[in-house]
Design a protein around this motif. Structure first.
Motif, PDB file in Angstrom:
ATOM      1  N   GLU A   1      45.993  39.680  42.858  1.00 17.23           N
ATOM      2  CA  GLU A   1      45.439  38.409  42.391  1.00 17.23           C
ATOM      3  C   GLU A   1      44.883  38.619  40.984  1.00 17.23           C
ATOM      4  OE1 GLU A   1      45.667  35.630  43.769  1.00 17.23           O
ATOM      5  OE2 GLU A   1      46.446  36.233  45.735  1.00 17.23           O
ATOM      6  N   PRO A   2      45.241  37.766  40.044  1.00 13.47           N
ATOM      7  CA  PRO A   2      44.804  37.982  38.672  1.00 13.47           C
ATOM      8  C   PRO A   2      43.280  37.984  38.531  1.00 13.47           C
ATOM      9  CG  PRO A   2      45.912  35.848  38.936  1.00 13.47           C
ATOM     10  CD  PRO A   2      46.125  36.620  40.187  1.00 13.47           C
ATOM     11  N   LEU A   3      42.603  37.160  39.314  1.00 11.83           N
ATOM     12  CA  LEU A   3      41.147  37.101  39.191  1.00 11.83           C
ATOM     13  C   LEU A   3      40.513  38.434  39.573  1.00 11.83           C
ATOM     14  CD1 LEU A   3      38.601  35.460  38.656  1.00 11.83           C
ATOM     15  CD2 LEU A   3      38.642  34.755  41.056  1.00 11.83           C
ATOM     16  N   ALA A   4      40.930  38.968  40.724  1.00  8.91           N
ATOM     17  CA  ALA A   4      40.380  40.242  41.178  1.00  8.91           C
ATOM     18  C   ALA A   4      40.736  41.348  40.196  1.00  8.91           C
ATOM     19  CB  ALA A   4      40.906  40.574  42.573  1.00  8.91           C
ATOM     20  N   ALA A   5      41.944  41.283  39.661  1.00  5.40           N
ATOM     21  CA  ALA A   5      42.370  42.322  38.722  1.00  5.40           C
ATOM     22  C   ALA A   5      41.515  42.286  37.456  1.00  5.40           C
ATOM     23  CB  ALA A   5      43.839  42.144  38.366  1.00  5.40           C
ATOM     24  N   SER A   6      41.201  41.095  36.973  1.00  8.19           N
ATOM     25  CA  SER A   6      40.407  41.079  35.748  1.00  8.19           C
ATOM     26  C   SER A   6      38.952  41.437  36.034  1.00  8.19           C
ATOM     27  CB  SER A   6      40.536  39.752  34.988  1.00  8.19           C
ATOM     28  OG  SER A   6      40.447  38.670  35.858  1.00  8.19           O
ATOM     29  N   ILE A   7      38.467  41.168  37.238  1.00  6.26           N
ATOM     30  CA  ILE A   7      37.121  41.623  37.583  1.00  6.26           C
ATOM     31  C   ILE A   7      37.094  43.149  37.643  1.00  6.26           C
ATOM     32  CG2 ILE A   7      35.452  41.731  39.495  1.00  6.26           C
ATOM     33  CD1 ILE A   7      35.917  38.744  39.911  1.00  6.26           C
ATOM     34  N   ALA A   8      38.163  43.724  38.164  1.00  7.02           N
ATOM     35  CA  ALA A   8      38.218  45.183  38.258  1.00  7.02           C
ATOM     36  C   ALA A   8      38.247  45.840  36.884  1.00  7.02           C
ATOM     37  CB  ALA A   8      39.447  45.607  39.059  1.00  7.02           C
ATOM     38  N   MET A   9      38.651  45.088  35.880  1.00  5.60           N
ATOM     39  CA  MET A   9      38.730  45.655  34.532  1.00  5.60           C
ATOM     40  C   MET A   9      37.453  45.468  33.722  1.00  5.60           C
ATOM     41  SD  MET A   9      42.503  45.288  32.932  1.00  5.60           S
ATOM     42  CE  MET A   9      42.766  43.592  33.280  1.00  5.60           C
ATOM     43  N   LEU A  10      36.441  44.851  34.313  1.00  8.05           N
ATOM     44  CA  LEU A  10      35.202  44.618  33.563  1.00  8.05           C
ATOM     45  C   LEU A  10      34.586  45.941  33.125  1.00  8.05           C
ATOM     46  CD1 LEU A  10      33.425  41.845  35.698  1.00  8.05           C
ATOM     47  CD2 LEU A  10      34.420  41.582  33.417  1.00  8.05           C
ATOM     48  N   GLU A  11      34.101  45.976  31.905  1.00  5.43           N
ATOM     49  CA  GLU A  11      33.345  47.123  31.416  1.00  5.43           C
ATOM     50  C   GLU A  11      31.935  47.031  32.001  1.00  5.43           C
ATOM     51  OE1 GLU A  11      34.370  49.545  29.409  1.00  5.43           O
ATOM     52  OE2 GLU A  11      36.401  48.722  29.217  1.00  5.43           O
ATOM     53  N   PRO A  12      31.213  48.152  32.035  1.00  5.70           N
ATOM     54  CA  PRO A  12      29.857  48.116  32.590  1.00  5.70           C
ATOM     55  C   PRO A  12      28.943  47.093  31.890  1.00  5.70           C
ATOM     56  CG  PRO A  12      30.554  50.377  32.260  1.00  5.70           C
ATOM     57  CD  PRO A  12      31.636  49.500  31.678  1.00  5.70           C
ATOM     58  N   ASN A  13      29.167  46.845  30.620  1.00  2.00           N
ATOM     59  CA  ASN A  13      28.280  45.915  29.916  1.00  2.00           C
ATOM     60  C   ASN A  13      28.822  44.482  29.928  1.00  2.00           C
ATOM     61  OD1 ASN A  13      30.424  46.415  28.175  1.00  2.00           O
ATOM     62  ND2 ASN A  13      29.203  45.872  26.394  1.00  2.00           N
ATOM     63  N   GLU A  14      29.806  44.235  30.766  1.00  5.28           N
ATOM     64  CA  GLU A  14      30.373  42.894  30.793  1.00  5.28           C
ATOM     65  C   GLU A  14      30.109  42.212  32.125  1.00  5.28           C
ATOM     66  OE1 GLU A  14      34.304  43.325  27.917  1.00  5.28           O
ATOM     67  OE2 GLU A  14      34.521  43.698  30.056  1.00  5.28           O
ATOM     68  N   MET A  15      30.079  40.905  32.111  1.00  6.72           N
ATOM     69  CA  MET A  15      30.064  40.153  33.354  1.00  6.72           C
ATOM     70  C   MET A  15      31.027  38.991  33.206  1.00  6.72           C
ATOM     71  SD  MET A  15      26.175  38.851  32.796  1.00  6.72           S
ATOM     72  CE  MET A  15      25.972  37.793  34.219  1.00  6.72           C
ATOM     73  N   MET A  16      31.538  38.555  34.346  1.00 10.48           N
ATOM     74  CA  MET A  16      32.476  37.444  34.292  1.00 10.48           C
ATOM     75  C   MET A  16      31.882  36.235  34.998  1.00 10.48           C
ATOM     76  SD  MET A  16      36.196  36.976  35.984  1.00 10.48           S
ATOM     77  CE  MET A  16      37.161  37.910  34.821  1.00 10.48           C
ATOM     78  N   LEU A  17      32.026  35.080  34.399  1.00 11.17           N
ATOM     79  CA  LEU A  17      31.618  33.836  35.030  1.00 11.17           C
ATOM     80  C   LEU A  17      32.873  33.044  35.350  1.00 11.17           C
ATOM     81  CD1 LEU A  17      28.797  32.672  32.559  1.00 11.17           C
ATOM     82  CD2 LEU A  17      28.701  34.399  34.339  1.00 11.17           C
ATOM     83  N   LEU A  18      32.863  32.447  36.523  1.00 14.88           N
ATOM     84  CA  LEU A  18      34.001  31.619  36.897  1.00 14.88           C
ATOM     85  C   LEU A  18      33.485  30.233  37.269  1.00 14.88           C
ATOM     86  CD1 LEU A  18      37.139  31.610  37.858  1.00 14.88           C
ATOM     87  CD2 LEU A  18      36.117  31.766  40.119  1.00 14.88           C
ATOM     88  N   GLY A  19      34.068  29.217  36.667  1.00 12.38           N
ATOM     89  CA  GLY A  19      33.649  27.855  36.984  1.00 12.38           C
ATOM     90  C   GLY A  19      34.844  26.999  37.354  1.00 12.38           C
ATOM     91  N   ARG A  20      34.571  25.950  38.112  1.00 14.42           N
ATOM     92  CA  ARG A  20      35.655  25.034  38.503  1.00 14.42           C
ATOM     93  C   ARG A  20      35.752  23.892  37.510  1.00 14.42           C
ATOM     94  NH1 ARG A  20      37.965  26.381  43.146  1.00 14.42           N
ATOM     95  NH2 ARG A  20      39.556  24.826  42.769  1.00 14.42           N
ATOM     96  N   LEU A  21      36.977  23.464  37.266  1.00 14.16           N
ATOM     97  CA  LEU A  21      37.177  22.351  36.331  1.00 14.16           C
ATOM     98  C   LEU A  21      37.741  21.121  37.036  1.00 14.16           C
ATOM     99  CD1 LEU A  21      38.824  24.233  33.335  1.00 14.16           C
ATOM    100  CD2 LEU A  21      36.414  23.760  33.715  1.00 14.16           C
ATOM    101  N   ASP A  22      38.404  21.316  38.158  1.00 14.51           N
ATOM    102  CA  ASP A  22      39.059  20.174  38.796  1.00 14.51           C
ATOM    103  C   ASP A  22      38.071  19.421  39.688  1.00 14.51           C
ATOM    104  OD1 ASP A  22      38.764  22.204  40.539  1.00 14.51           O
ATOM    105  OD2 ASP A  22      40.722  22.032  41.475  1.00 14.51           O
ATOM    106  N   GLY A  23      38.475  18.261  40.090  1.00  9.90           N
ATOM    107  CA  GLY A  23      37.647  17.482  41.002  1.00  9.90           C
ATOM    108  C   GLY A  23      36.347  17.018  40.369  1.00  9.90           C
ATOM    109  N   THR A  24      36.292  17.067  39.066  1.00 10.70           N
ATOM    110  CA  THR A  24      35.082  16.602  38.404  1.00 10.70           C
ATOM    111  C   THR A  24      35.335  15.197  37.875  1.00 10.70           C
ATOM    112  OG1 THR A  24      35.840  17.763  36.450  1.00 10.70           O
ATOM    113  CG2 THR A  24      34.148  18.833  37.766  1.00 10.70           C
ATOM    114  N   PRO A  25      34.244  14.421  37.720  1.00  8.42           N
ATOM    115  CA  PRO A  25      34.408  13.034  37.288  1.00  8.42           C
ATOM    116  C   PRO A  25      35.142  12.908  35.949  1.00  8.42           C
ATOM    117  CG  PRO A  25      32.112  13.510  37.854  1.00  8.42           C
ATOM    118  CD  PRO A  25      32.850  14.790  37.919  1.00  8.42           C
TER     119      PRO A  25
END
Lengths: 227, 200
Positions: free
Chosen positions: B131-155
């Motif tokens: 899964e691309p999401l899990a793969a990019s989380i696995a590539m995070l450097e120690p000083n990095e964090m990832m935020l994920l937000g939803r865009l669909d279903g919004t007004p």
């Protein structure tokens, strides 16, 4: 602040067949080009050098071609831009025989010399002199150098169960939430700041950890946005 | 990373004014530093430490720099015109590194190693489609964090929501002073932000 890029290396994907007997050998050697460009880019202050004459963020592109030569020679130098930074394109010819030796380390040292030859000629043509060698304490520490002769470290591949755990969290996200993920094993100075970022974003509703396998773990937070 | 293995040692054979001497020491020190960072290449090319005899030529002209390697590749003589040490002086580093590399190349060609070094080529691009999401989380450097937000279903439409979230995250980070956005990537139903936490 990373040092600005000032050098790129390009080459023929398919050199003339009469010059290359062993295309696999050629491809392996050509893998070196970017490694070597990174090294040269880091040890010389090329930006300062080019600023004598060219707009900011200008860069040298060295285009490497194989030829039936005895030594590396500069074939042509030109400049090119469409507004903004200049590309200074220097085409060099290198002896096809360099690829006949099976030792890539020897090829690497020769190619470094060829890159310096190109830079020297660019300097002569535009009256820049040669690029200044950086003192050790001026090392920009980027680009990061990797050993071209060793297998690169591969990023941990998350196990299928970790991947599906993360996907499940992502799928259950609402528009009012953010999912935050970060490594678990990190220095305290970083984790303190990380917690500050999370607090600034909103309220933590759920915290979890996911094992990626091979001892790697990530922490996840479900954050309700404070808006 | 940077092994301090001395791949080159320098011997100066010249009487020089103190300023010139100091400049030469700085330059050879810088070259030692860079060659140590390149030790993967240099030690792969030549197994033995290289001894370089440095000579300084009076009244020779800027182009008189030269390098000689003896027949069995065990010793190297580099001659530098004194003019290179006299001018405002950034050229000497380039010239000396260039000549040192030429010497290393000559030595490597004359004394080939039994087992030639080969560039590592990844045999196959990774095939397993994680899964691309899990793969990019696995590539995070120690000083990095990832935020994920939803865009669909919004007004509002997705793009407006994307920019709204991006602005919000950027503003909160700015106020906290703890990090910056390194990368933002929006898709049709979700978006990710890579946050780089400030070092120190």
């Amino acid at each position: 602040m990373p040092a600005p890029m000032w050098l790129s290396i390009s080459s023929q994907v398919n050199p003339p067949g009469d010059l290359v007997e062993d295309s696999e050998r050629y491809e392996r050697g050509a893998e070196l080009y970017n490694h070597l460009g990174d090294r040269i880019e880091r040890c010389f202050d090329g930006s300062v050098w080019l600023m004598k004459r060219f707009p900011p963020r200008s860069y040298v592109r060295i285009d490497i071609r194989l030829a039936a030569e005895d030594a590396a020679v500069v074939e042509s130098i030109r400049t090119k831009n469409f507004g903004g930074p200049k590309e200074i394109l220097c085409r060099i010819l290198i002896p096809a025989t360099w690829f006949q030796s099976s030792d890539d380390a020897l090829l690497a040292v020769r190619l470094l010399g060829a890159i310096l030859l190109a830079l020297r000629h660019v300097g002569v043509k535009y009256d820049l002199g040669v690029p200044p060698l950086r003192a050790p304490k001026k090392d920009p520490r980027s680009p990061v150098l990797t050993n071209p002769f060793l297998q690169p470290e591969m990023p941990a591949v998350p196990s299928p169960s970790a991947a599906s755990a993360i996907e499940k969290k992502a799928d259950s996200l609402t528009a009012e939430h953010l999912l935050v993920a970060a490594r678990r094993k990190i220095p305290r100075t970083i984790s303190t700041k990380r917690d500050r970022v999370i607090r600034a974003l909103g309220v933590v509703e759920e915290e979890d950890k996911v094992s990626l396998g091979q001892g790697e773990e990530v922490q996840t937070w479900l954050v309700r946005l404070s808006r | 990373m940077a092994s301090q293995a001395l791949t080159v040692n320098w011997e100066l054979r010249a009487q020089l004014p103190r300023l010139h001497l100091r400049k030469l020491q700085h330059v050879t020190g810088a070259i030692d530093y860079w060659l140590a960072l390149w030790s993967d290449l240099v030690t792969a090319a030549t197994e033995h430490a290289v001894h370089i005899l440095l000579e300084v030529l009076p009244d020779a002209g800027l182009d008189a720099a030269s390098v000689d390697v003896d027949a069995d590749g065990s010793s190297v003589r580099i001659a530098l015109p004194i003019e290179l040490l006299e001018d405002d002086g950034s050229a000497v580093g380039f010239v000396l590194l260039d000549l040192a590399l030429a010497a290393l190349g000559t030595i490597a060609a004359r004394r080939p190693r039994d087992v030639p070094t080969q560039v590592w080529i990844n045999p196959e691009p990774p095939t397993s489609e994680t899964e691309p999401l899990a793969a990019s989380i696995a590539m995070l450097e120690p000083n990095e964090m990832m935020l994920l937000g939803r865009l669909d279903g919004t007004p509002s439409d997705e793009l407006a929501r994307f920019h709204e979230l991006d602005d919000f995250i950027g503003e909160q980070l700015h106020q906290s002073g703890a990090g910056i956005i390194g990368d933002t990537e929006g898709g049709c139903s979700s978006a990710t932000w890579i946050i780089e936490i400030n070092g120190r």
